[in-house]
Write an enzyme that holds these catalytic residues in place. Sequence first.
Site, short mmCIF file in Angstrom:
data_model
loop_
_atom_site.label_atom_id
_atom_site.label_comp_id
_atom_site.label_asym_id
_atom_site.label_seq_id
_atom_site.Cartn_x
_atom_site.Cartn_y
_atom_site.Cartn_z
N SER A 51 -11.33 2.34 1.69
CA SER A 51 -10.44 1.27 2.01
C SER A 51 -9.50 1.83 2.46
CB SER A 51 -10.23 1.16 0.39
OG SER A 51 -9.29 2.69 0.12
N ASP A 339 -0.26 1.86 -4.53
CA ASP A 339 -0.25 1.88 -5.67
C ASP A 339 -1.13 4.15 -6.12
OD1 ASP A 339 -2.47 2.89 -4.30
OD2 ASP A 339 -4.08 0.70 -4.43
N HIS A 342 -3.00 4.11 -2.35
CA HIS A 342 -2.90 4.28 -0.97
C HIS A 342 -1.72 4.13 -0.56
CE1 HIS A 342 -6.79 2.62 -2.71
NE2 HIS A 342 -7.36 2.99 -1.75
#
Length: 377
Positions: A51, A339, A342
């Site tokens: 991600s 978040d 990240h």
Amino acid sequence: MPKKVSKLVCLYLSLIFASVSSAFAGTTVDCHFIQDVSDNTIRGMFVFGSSLVDNGNNNYLETTSKANYLPYGIDFPYGTSGRFTNSKNVIDLLCDQVKLPLIPPFQDPSAKGSKILHGVNHASGSSGILNDTGSVAGNATSLSQQIMDFEVVTLAELEAQLGCNSSQSLPSYLIVVGVGGNDYMLNYFLRKLYLLISIETFTANLIASLDQKLQKLYSLGGRKFVVTSLMPLGNSPVITRPNIIGTPSGLNYAAELYNARLKTLLDSLKAHLSDFNFVLVNQYNIISNLTQSPPSRTGFKDTHNPCCAVSLVSQGGNGISCDRGGKTCVDRTTYMYFDGLHPTEAVNVEIATKAYASTLQGDAYPINVSQLVRLQI
Ligand SMILES: *[C@@H]1O[C@H](CO)[C@@H](O)[C@H](O)[C@H]1NC(C)=O
Ligand SMILES: *[C@@H]1O[C@H](CO)[C@@H](O)[C@H](O)[C@H]1NC(C)=O
Ligand SMILES: *[C@@H]1O[C@H](CO)[C@@H](O)[C@H](O)[C@H]1NC(C)=O
Ligand SMILES: *[C@@H]1O[C@H](CO)[C@@H](O)[C@H](O)[C@H]1NC(C)=O
Ligand SMILES: *[C@@H]1O[C@H](CO)[C@@H](O)[C@H](O)[C@H]1NC(C)=O
């Protein structure tokens, strides 16, 4: 030598020369690269990983690991896109540094034809080096599958576009690999594999598997690799807040162990494979440095809370993802984490800038990306 004979020898030699050179030309057709206005020595980049580098592939997959809703992309010029941050991720910023346009995600049906000439991003949120990493969230594309997709679909398309073999075109592209964190967070720790296997053995398996995959990318023609180290996983909000994964010291130890083995692996590949070149981007060092330096110097007033609202497992969330439509901090340039895991774009800028331009081996080893793109192979 009589004149006649010498003439014949001459004719014979020039025939040999003509046939040798045409055979040579037959195997090395020039790639029909589009003309670039800049003096770029690379044509694009192909991206693999999780991600941290995914730019929208998971939008198309059956998984709960998604960033296709606000507040993800709240500051991105094109809005929410599937990037796991408020604006640009480190790949977008690396593209800016090397003067490439944004590259499309592999799963996007329009990523075809001439749109792939600057590269394709195969990364998938929650995926890892191991095939089963990320299955807790659904169908991530594992690194193995990303590389198979790359070989079977992307390279076939690239060869058709450029009219040449990938062994001739790939040396002109960066191969970017950002993977590994999920193998610890979502696999080893979350599934309590430490009850069965030591972290040293698990790490050795990960590195052996990564070794095979990098060699595969090399065999397809990749020559310029940019590989990111793991971040200090234990510093991320998902681990510093109450969680079901592990402790800050446990996760940071794992990241340090992996990073040390990764460096050894890359040095060894460079020693054994001709023209294998790499930059190891030491995200661990870059982020720890930002965390430990005074906010007056870095601009980061908050180094440990998520900028967006993130529900914990006890609140029905997963401790990582922003709540759908949830609030964010006001000044997103002063938070390190967007978040639970990240970084914000502001941190991504630090990583991409140091990757590209740092003169410190603690940031970019053994050379920086600026040097890598200029290497003549
Ligand atoms: C993932 O893919 C498999 C088939 O490969 C399928 O059986 C499964 O339902 C898919 N979805 C999830 C959420 O795992
Ligand atoms: C991982 O998955 C790929 C297909 O995506 C498969 O070819 C490979 O054998 C699998 N590896 C392991 C260790 O199961
Ligand atoms: C590309 O070149 C490699 C090595 O030179 C060769 O093995 C492969 O068959 C070639 N592929 C195509 C599609 O020509
Ligand atoms: C962070 O890196 C800078 C050089 O870029 C260095 O001067 C400084 O000492 C480092 N700080 C820490 C806390 O490591
Ligand atoms: C990259 O590293 C080289 C060697 O340390 C240095 O000369 C150069 O200034 C660095 N940055 C850029 C943008 O090239």
